[in-house]
Design a protein around this motif. Structure first.
Motif, PDB file in Angstrom:
ATOM      1  N   UNK A   1       0.781  -1.152  -0.060  1.00 35.01           N
ATOM      2  CA  UNK A   1      -0.223   0.075   0.056  1.00 35.01           C
ATOM      3  C   UNK A   1       0.834   1.135   0.216  1.00 35.01           C
ATOM      4  N   UNK A   2       1.931   1.223   0.870  1.00 34.04           N
ATOM      5  CA  UNK A   2       2.727   2.587   0.610  1.00 34.04           C
ATOM      6  C   UNK A   2       3.400   2.924  -0.546  1.00 34.04           C
ATOM      7  N   UNK A   3       3.838   1.659  -1.373  1.00 29.00           N
ATOM      8  CA  UNK A   3       4.498   1.862  -2.558  1.00 29.00           C
ATOM      9  C   UNK A   3       3.307   2.236  -3.619  1.00 29.00           C
TER      10      UNK A   3
ATOM     11  N   UNK B   1      11.589   2.107   8.452  1.00 30.03           N
ATOM     12  CA  UNK B   1      11.246   2.217   6.925  1.00 30.03           C
ATOM     13  C   UNK B   1      12.747   2.448   6.134  1.00 30.03           C
ATOM     14  N   UNK B   2      13.589   3.376   6.584  1.00 36.64           N
ATOM     15  CA  UNK B   2      14.626   3.537   5.788  1.00 36.64           C
ATOM     16  C   UNK B   2      15.711   2.299   5.967  1.00 36.64           C
ATOM     17  N   UNK B   3      15.960   1.911   7.205  1.00 38.08           N
ATOM     18  CA  UNK B   3      17.057   0.769   7.129  1.00 38.08           C
ATOM     19  C   UNK B   3      16.571  -0.468   7.254  1.00 38.08           C
ATOM     20  N   UNK B   4      15.379  -0.639   7.197  1.00 35.24           N
ATOM     21  CA  UNK B   4      14.912  -2.100   6.963  1.00 35.24           C
ATOM     22  C   UNK B   4      14.067  -2.381   5.855  1.00 35.24           C
ATOM     23  N   UNK B   5      13.323  -1.367   5.093  1.00 36.03           N
ATOM     24  CA  UNK B   5      12.747  -1.608   3.857  1.00 36.03           C
ATOM     25  C   UNK B   5      13.414  -0.903   2.576  1.00 36.03           C
ATOM     26  N   UNK B   6      13.444   0.401   2.685  1.00 35.75           N
ATOM     27  CA  UNK B   6      13.984   1.129   1.640  1.00 35.75           C
ATOM     28  C   UNK B   6      15.175   0.704   1.016  1.00 35.75           C
ATOM     29  N   UNK B   7      16.404   0.677   2.189  1.00 37.33           N
ATOM     30  CA  UNK B   7      17.355   0.209   1.936  1.00 37.33           C
ATOM     31  C   UNK B   7      17.742  -1.026   1.265  1.00 37.33           C
TER      32      UNK B   7
ATOM     33  N   UNK C   1      11.089  -3.683  13.812  1.00 39.33           N
ATOM     34  CA  UNK C   1      10.660  -2.180  14.432  1.00 39.33           C
ATOM     35  C   UNK C   1       9.341  -1.661  13.395  1.00 39.33           C
ATOM     36  N   UNK C   2       8.552  -1.001  13.955  1.00 38.68           N
ATOM     37  CA  UNK C   2       7.263  -0.740  13.214  1.00 38.68           C
ATOM     38  C   UNK C   2       7.538   0.094  12.074  1.00 38.68           C
ATOM     39  N   UNK C   3       6.962  -0.460  10.686  1.00 40.69           N
ATOM     40  CA  UNK C   3       7.071   0.262   9.705  1.00 40.69           C
ATOM     41  C   UNK C   3       6.684   1.638   9.574  1.00 40.69           C
TER      42      UNK C   3
ATOM     43  N   UNK D   1      12.941  12.094  12.578  1.00 42.91           N
ATOM     44  CA  UNK D   1      12.078  12.259  11.523  1.00 42.91           C
ATOM     45  C   UNK D   1      12.358  13.123  10.261  1.00 42.91           C
ATOM     46  N   UNK D   2      12.651  14.270  10.881  1.00 39.67           N
ATOM     47  CA  UNK D   2      12.717  15.434   9.833  1.00 39.67           C
ATOM     48  C   UNK D   2      14.114  15.294   8.832  1.00 39.67           C
ATOM     49  N   UNK D   3      14.846  14.195   9.335  1.00 43.01           N
ATOM     50  CA  UNK D   3      15.880  13.816   8.325  1.00 43.01           C
ATOM     51  C   UNK D   3      16.120  12.492   7.621  1.00 43.01           C
ATOM     52  N   UNK D   4      14.712  11.969   7.881  1.00 38.52           N
ATOM     53  CA  UNK D   4      14.322  10.765   6.867  1.00 38.52           C
ATOM     54  C   UNK D   4      14.815   9.364   7.495  1.00 38.52           C
ATOM     55  N   UNK D   5      15.512   9.108   8.518  1.00 40.40           N
ATOM     56  CA  UNK D   5      15.966   9.928   9.570  1.00 40.40           C
ATOM     57  C   UNK D   5      17.324  10.084   9.866  1.00 40.40           C
TER      58      UNK D   5
END
Length: 504
Positions: free
Chosen positions: A67-69, A218-224, A210-212, A312-316
């Motif tokens: 859903x996110x993508x 999201x950055x370290x465990x999904x997008x990367x 960790x919660x998505x 959070x403001x730095x994506x993170x």
């Protein structure tokens, strides 16, 4: 590159590689691309398009990712919601973001049903009814979308790297939560910066517990890992024994955890460190990792923990201890490639090395601002620099050490006390499992130090014992004047200790 481009590339370059596994089912990169296209097509038929906002209230699952993508492929914006939220908190973020739709799971429908009329701009509720035969009245079936929509996505407009991909609402320690606006470029750049710093590759297998909805996961465990063509093993949440068992069974090479999770892992009995030798990167973030916890977790599991820092403001992610080279316990490491750091005093001047000041960061990963809050944006972002409110210093080799949150500073009789320094001493006590320090009002000195402590299982201790232990290790003005033993410390869903709850 947009977030959607990551999947297009993955489908083209390694279509049969496993993108992620959940329970006993695996999805290839080709499967993932098809499913996100179907999700996007279904949302498009509902009128969702570029610039619209869509709430996402789900536990970790493939459907959260799909859903996110699907949302961001349309040029729309994801508003991830904390799964621990009560009704009023969901309503606030949905209304503040002007969300046009909400995607959720059956377990949250009792809550959503109660608040639906209060979500002023939400026209559609889409329910993850994958494992159910009956849909909910007045909702849209995600199952139907993923079974019936077209496999390819055709758009009559272009999604750009400058489109806002996500609103990440800050914790709201001062006033209401603020929606940090992050573009596709912010998120993709930060994942790539972290990839370079950790030498992540297609061969890595990442465990996501960790919660998505949280930016760290999201950055370290999904997008990367998706960027690299790697494999993700998804858990709905953190269960210590299941976490450790999966590391062994799935040959996990990358894990990410917050300090409280590492503290829990220290209490798991009869661990064979040989079982965890394939772990290449163990991230720690979300809060300061006490040095004593770091040392003990590395000894117990024979892993190398890389503490980092972000917001959070730095994506993170802004900094991390390097995978290759020197790793300094107690440090949040060095800045990521492409990220700049300044440390300033109260007049705005750069301070010398080894001198505490406020941390500022600049880079492609920094947000575009807070949604509909120009004054808050102007205060946080100045000339491209993100003012973090955190106090730290940089040593002669460029390693950064957090002293404390600016807002958590305790002033005792005109002298600064940084809670982390006191907490580090408390964590070194063999009977203490967790500790948090705050400042409380004191008529004579302005403030005094108060410590909240949870003891290890089976241990007992007195206030006098703890004070004596600190007395041997801290200056008098830093000593806790009050010690309160508690069964547990209040935490966010990501395991970060809620000091504002201790102050209330």
């Amino acid at each position: 590159m947009t977030l959607g481009d990551i999947l297009v590339k993955g489908c083209r370059d390694y279509p049969e590689n496993v993108a992620f596994k959940f329970k006993d089912r695996e999805w290839t990169y080709k499967d993932f691309e098809i499913q996100t296209n179907r999700a996007a097509n279904g949302l498009k038929k509902l009128g969702i398009g570029r610039g619209d906002k869509v709430g996402l209230l789900m536990l970790n699952s493939p459907y959260f990712m799909i859903c996110y993508f699907g949302i961001v492929k349309l040029g729309a914006t994801v508003v991830p919601l904390n799964v621990m939220f009560k009704g009023g908190e969901v309503v606030y973020q949905m209304n503040d973001s002007n969300a046009a739709a909400l995607i959720t799971a059956p377990m949250f429908m009792p809550l959503v049903s109660q608040i639906r009329d209060r979500m002023e701009t939400v026209n559609n509720v889409i329910v993850q009814d994958i494992d159910q035969e009956n849909s909910y009245a007045g909702t849209v079936s995600l199952k139907a979308i993923l079974e019936e929509e077209e496999d390819s996505l055709s758009l009559d407009y272009t999604v750009t790297v400058d489109d806002i991909a996500v609103f990440l609402y800050t914790s709201g320690t001062t006033g209401n939560p603020k929606g940090a606006m992050l573009t596709h470029d912010c998120l993709v750049a930060n994942a790539d910066q972290t990839r370079i710093a950790t030498d992540s590759t297609e061969d890595d297998i990442t465990l996501c517990v960790l919660p998505m909805f949280h930016s760290f996961a999201w950055t370290t465990c999904v997008t990367l890992p998706l960027m690299c063509g790697g494999k993700i093993i998804i858990h709905e949440g953190f269960v210590p024994q299941a976490f450790l068992r999966t590391i062994v069974e799935e040959n996990i090479t990358i894990i990410a955890a917050v300090p409280t999770m590492y503290s829990v892992l220290l209490q798991v009995p009869e661990v064979n460190p040989e079982d965890y030798k394939k772990i290449r990167v163990a991230y720690s973030g979300g809060a300061a990792l006490p040095v004593e916890v770091l040392k003990k977790i590395e000894t117990k599991y024979s892993i190398r923990v890389l503490e980092g820092y972000g917001l959070s403001e730095c994506s993170p992610v802004c900094t991390v201890n390097p995978w290759r080279g020197v790793r300094k316990p107690g440090s949040i490491g060095i800045v990521l490639p492409g990220v700049e750091c300044r440390i300033i005093d109260e007049t705005g001047r750069d301070v010398p090395r080894n001198t505490p000041g406020e941390l500022l960061f600049k880079g492609r990963n920094v947000m575009r601002g807070y949604y509909n809050l120009p004054e808050a944006t102007a205060e946080a972002l100045r000339d491209g620099w993100m003012y973090t409110g955190d106090i730290g210093y940089m040593d002669d080799e460029g390693y950064i050490f957090i002293v404390d949150r600016k807002k958590d500073l305790i002033i005792v009789g005109g002298l600064n006390v940084y809670p982390r320094e006191v907490e580090e001493v408390l964590y070194s006590h063999p009977k203490i499992a967790e500790a948090a320090v705050i400042g409380v009002n004191d008529e004579l000195r302005g403030e005094m130090v108060k410590a909240f402590i949870t003891l290890r299982e089976g241990e007992t201790a007195s206030e006098r014992e703890i004070k004596k232990f600190c007395q041997d290790r801290l200056a008098n003005y830093k000593l806790p004047k009050d010690v309160e033993f508690v069964a547990g410390l209040p935490k966010t869903s990501t395991g970060k200790i809620l000091k504002r709850a201790l102050k209330s």
